[in-house]
Design an enzyme around this catalytic site. Structure first.
Site, PDB file in Angstrom:
ATOM      1  N   ALA A 150       0.834  -1.248  -0.047  1.00  0.00           N
ATOM      2  CA  ALA A 150       0.152   0.088   0.049  1.00  0.00           C
ATOM      3  C   ALA A 150       0.898   1.339  -0.059  1.00  0.00           C
ATOM      4  O   ALA A 150       1.961   1.283   0.550  1.00  0.00           O
ATOM      5  CB  ALA A 150      -0.846  -0.041   1.252  1.00  0.00           C
ATOM      6  N   GLY A 206       0.556  -5.054   1.037  1.00  0.00           N
ATOM      7  CA  GLY A 206      -0.550  -5.120   0.055  1.00  0.00           C
ATOM      8  C   GLY A 206      -0.265  -5.738  -1.300  1.00  0.00           C
ATOM      9  O   GLY A 206      -1.275  -6.236  -1.933  1.00  0.00           O
ATOM     10  N   GLU A 235      -0.451  -9.313  -0.519  1.00  0.00           N
ATOM     11  CA  GLU A 235      -1.776  -9.528  -0.677  1.00  0.00           C
ATOM     12  C   GLU A 235      -2.633  -9.722  -1.941  1.00  0.00           C
ATOM     13  O   GLU A 235      -3.478 -10.404  -2.224  1.00  0.00           O
ATOM     14  CB  GLU A 235      -2.512  -8.599   0.456  1.00  0.00           C
ATOM     15  CG  GLU A 235      -1.920  -8.967   1.867  1.00  0.00           C
ATOM     16  CD  GLU A 235      -2.209  -7.857   2.981  1.00  0.00           C
ATOM     17  OE1 GLU A 235      -2.556  -8.193   3.836  1.00  0.00           O
ATOM     18  OE2 GLU A 235      -2.337  -6.725   2.474  1.00  0.00           O
ATOM     19  N   GLU A 293       4.859  -5.183   6.776  1.00  0.00           N
ATOM     20  CA  GLU A 293       4.151  -4.359   7.719  1.00  0.00           C
ATOM     21  C   GLU A 293       4.793  -3.822   9.038  1.00  0.00           C
ATOM     22  O   GLU A 293       4.563  -2.804   9.817  1.00  0.00           O
ATOM     23  CB  GLU A 293       2.605  -4.353   7.770  1.00  0.00           C
ATOM     24  CG  GLU A 293       1.950  -4.414   6.504  1.00  0.00           C
ATOM     25  CD  GLU A 293       2.118  -5.716   5.612  1.00  0.00           C
ATOM     26  OE1 GLU A 293       2.875  -6.390   6.047  1.00  0.00           O
ATOM     27  OE2 GLU A 293       1.071  -5.845   4.612  1.00  0.00           O
TER      28      GLU A 293
HETATM   29  N1  CO8 Z   1       4.727   3.138  -0.522  1.00  0.00           N
HETATM   30  C1  CO8 Z   1       5.078   4.461  -1.227  1.00  0.00           C
HETATM   31  N2  CO8 Z   1       6.244   4.448  -1.730  1.00  0.00           N
HETATM   32  C2  CO8 Z   1       6.925   3.610  -1.934  1.00  0.00           C
HETATM   33  C3  CO8 Z   1       6.533   2.220  -1.396  1.00  0.00           C
HETATM   34  C4  CO8 Z   1       5.428   2.167  -0.621  1.00  0.00           C
HETATM   35  N3  CO8 Z   1       4.953   0.942  -0.226  1.00  0.00           N
HETATM   36  N4  CO8 Z   1       7.717   1.377  -1.487  1.00  0.00           N
HETATM   37  C5  CO8 Z   1       8.247   1.876  -2.176  1.00  0.00           C
HETATM   38  N5  CO8 Z   1       8.148   3.093  -2.407  1.00  0.00           N
HETATM   39  C6  CO8 Z   1       8.909   4.380  -3.274  1.00  0.00           C
HETATM   40  C7  CO8 Z   1      10.100   4.673  -2.417  1.00  0.00           C
HETATM   41  O1  CO8 Z   1       9.619   5.829  -1.370  1.00  0.00           O
HETATM   42  C8  CO8 Z   1      11.004   5.487  -3.565  1.00  0.00           C
HETATM   43  O2  CO8 Z   1      10.386   6.443  -3.723  1.00  0.00           O
HETATM   44  P1  CO8 Z   1      11.611   8.062  -3.941  1.00  0.00           P
HETATM   45  O3  CO8 Z   1      12.419   7.547  -5.105  1.00  0.00           O
HETATM   46  O4  CO8 Z   1      10.479   8.839  -4.258  1.00  0.00           O
HETATM   47  O5  CO8 Z   1      12.244   7.966  -2.645  1.00  0.00           O
HETATM   48  C9  CO8 Z   1      10.750   4.413  -4.626  1.00  0.00           C
HETATM   49  O6  CO8 Z   1       9.459   3.695  -4.535  1.00  0.00           O
HETATM   50  C10 CO8 Z   1      11.732   3.432  -4.725  1.00  0.00           C
HETATM   51  O7  CO8 Z   1      12.033   2.788  -3.510  1.00  0.00           O
HETATM   52  P2  CO8 Z   1      13.482   2.757  -2.378  1.00  0.00           P
HETATM   53  O8  CO8 Z   1      14.361   3.794  -3.085  1.00  0.00           O
HETATM   54  O9  CO8 Z   1      13.010   2.549  -1.260  1.00  0.00           O
HETATM   55  O10 CO8 Z   1      14.000   1.337  -3.441  1.00  0.00           O
HETATM   56  P3  CO8 Z   1      15.007   0.171  -2.631  1.00  0.00           P
HETATM   57  O11 CO8 Z   1      15.308  -0.859  -3.837  1.00  0.00           O
HETATM   58  O12 CO8 Z   1      16.079   0.974  -2.069  1.00  0.00           O
HETATM   59  O13 CO8 Z   1      14.118  -0.596  -1.502  1.00  0.00           O
HETATM   60  C11 CO8 Z   1      12.032  -1.548  -0.894  1.00  0.00           C
HETATM   61  C12 CO8 Z   1      12.742  -1.069  -2.051  1.00  0.00           C
HETATM   62  C13 CO8 Z   1      12.652  -2.640  -0.270  1.00  0.00           C
HETATM   63  C14 CO8 Z   1      10.797  -2.118  -1.634  1.00  0.00           C
HETATM   64  C15 CO8 Z   1      11.642  -0.199  -0.207  1.00  0.00           C
HETATM   65  O14 CO8 Z   1      11.084   0.741  -1.057  1.00  0.00           O
HETATM   66  C16 CO8 Z   1      10.588  -0.584   0.985  1.00  0.00           C
HETATM   67  O15 CO8 Z   1      10.734  -1.172   1.924  1.00  0.00           O
HETATM   68  N6  CO8 Z   1       9.365  -0.302   0.622  1.00  0.00           N
HETATM   69  C17 CO8 Z   1       8.142  -0.488   1.612  1.00  0.00           C
HETATM   70  C18 CO8 Z   1       7.587  -1.747   1.635  1.00  0.00           C
HETATM   71  C19 CO8 Z   1       6.634  -1.855   2.720  1.00  0.00           C
HETATM   72  O16 CO8 Z   1       6.896  -1.621   3.769  1.00  0.00           O
HETATM   73  N7  CO8 Z   1       5.481  -2.350   1.972  1.00  0.00           N
HETATM   74  C20 CO8 Z   1       4.157  -2.601   3.176  1.00  0.00           C
HETATM   75  C21 CO8 Z   1       3.225  -1.146   3.018  1.00  0.00           C
HETATM   76  S1  CO8 Z   1       2.128  -1.323   4.172  1.00  0.00           S
HETATM   77  C22 CO8 Z   1       1.061  -2.196   3.292  1.00  0.00           C
HETATM   78  O17 CO8 Z   1       1.256  -2.729   2.391  1.00  0.00           O
HETATM   79  C23 CO8 Z   1      -0.585  -2.482   4.266  1.00  0.00           C
HETATM   80  C24 CO8 Z   1      -1.495  -3.173   3.342  1.00  0.00           C
HETATM   81  C25 CO8 Z   1      -2.659  -2.836   3.996  1.00  0.00           C
HETATM   82  C26 CO8 Z   1      -4.045  -2.976   3.337  1.00  0.00           C
HETATM   83  C27 CO8 Z   1      -4.061  -2.662   1.751  1.00  0.00           C
HETATM   84  C28 CO8 Z   1      -4.846  -1.229   1.575  1.00  0.00           C
HETATM   85  C29 CO8 Z   1      -4.542  -0.845  -0.043  1.00  0.00           C
END
Ligand code: CO8
Length: 257
Positions: A65, A108, A111, A131
């Protein structure tokens, strides 16, 4: 210019839905979810589409998400958004959905992958429910679907540590259907969907419906449910055509009737 978060096209009887927020690793924001549901429902209602492929990019299926959407959200706001009603609609899509998964399938994203019926996964896939790292827990079915898919011990390992499964682990756990080299993951998903699209469409949908009931019913209720759908298919022209074609040693021509 703002990007369209969902792209759609068709290839024969296969409907293709692509997540298209590459810079955000296909993070699932509200607009993307809205358009995703609309695209899936449109294909579900289109008689020319028999199976659907849901794909991300090579780098990410979806990294979860959109955290920016939620970071400053309140309980009341979350409640009013009622976003899980959209996930219920994805669950109700009656045609088979083949997920083409490469790179990150997290939170998400994992999921969403688990809402699909067949999961074709590239060797580069990193799958998880991280999460816990940002102060919450799975909310779109992760604790339930992952546990049913891979069992309690493995699900606890993934959900409580936030670690990512490799493609090989996901295959060994039975979470994904096939693992292929990254350059083939999309084409393989299309091939799988095309094979399904040649089958009798009503039998295809009812078989999907029956398999999904295995997660929700007792064995005896599920067997009863399966039997009813089996009987029902004898009311279709495709059953007559399929069996007659076998007897006459020719290829069946299914009409979805
Ligand atoms: N949300 C928003 N932006 C994101 C997300 C995310 N989940 N994941 C990555 N991005 C963005 C980063 O902020 C970054 O943006 P910017 O270039 O503007 O800074 C861009 O994508 C590239 O990401 P990274 O620079 O971080 O790339 P890396 O290769 O270093 O890392 C990762 C990749 C490991 C995937 C890292 O980005 C990360 O940890 N992302 C978050 C993963 C996460 O925590 N996901 C769970 C989110 S919570 C959730 O899903 C709850 C679901 C609930 C129900 C669903 C409702 C819709």
């Amino acid at each position: 210019m703002t990007e369209t978060p969902i792209l759609t096209e068709t290839d024969g009887h296969v409907g293709i839905v692509r997540l298209n927020r590459p810079k955000q690793l296909n993070a699932l924001n509200l607009e993307l979810m809205k358009q995703l549901v609309a695209a899936l429902e449109a294909f579900d209602g289109d008689d020319d589409v028999h199976a659907i492929v849901l794909a991300g990019s090579a780098r990410a299926f979806a990294a979860g998400a959109d955290i920016n959407d939620m970071a400053n959200s309140s309980v009341v706001e979350q409640y009013k958004r009622n976003q899980f009603a959209r996930w219920e609609k994805i669950k109700r899509i009656s045609k088979p959905i083949v997920a083409a998964v490469s790179g990150f399938a997290l939170g998400g994203g994992c999921e969403l992958m688990m809402h699909c019926d067949v999961i074709i996964c590239s060797e580069t896939a990193k799958i998880g429910q991280p999460e816990i790292n940002i102060g919450v827990m799975p909310g779109a079915g992760g604790t339930q679907r992952l546990t049913r898919a891979i069992g309690k011990a493995a699900a606890m390992d993934v959900i409580l540590s936030g670690r990512f499964l490799t493609a090989a682990e996901a295959l060994a756990y039975g979470l994904v259907s096939r693992v292929v080299p990254v350059e083939h993951f999309f084409d393989e998903a299309i091939k799988v969907a095309q094979t399904m699209a040649e089958k009798p469409p009503l039998a295809l949908r009812m078989a999907k419906e029956a398999v999904l009931k295995a997660h929700e019913m007792s064995l005896s209720d599920g067997l009863e449910y399966e039997r009813k759908l089996f009987y029902m298919l004898f009311a279709t022209e495709d059953q007559k055509e399929g069996m007659q074609a076998f007897v006459e040693k020719r290829k069946p021509e299914f009409k979805g009737k």
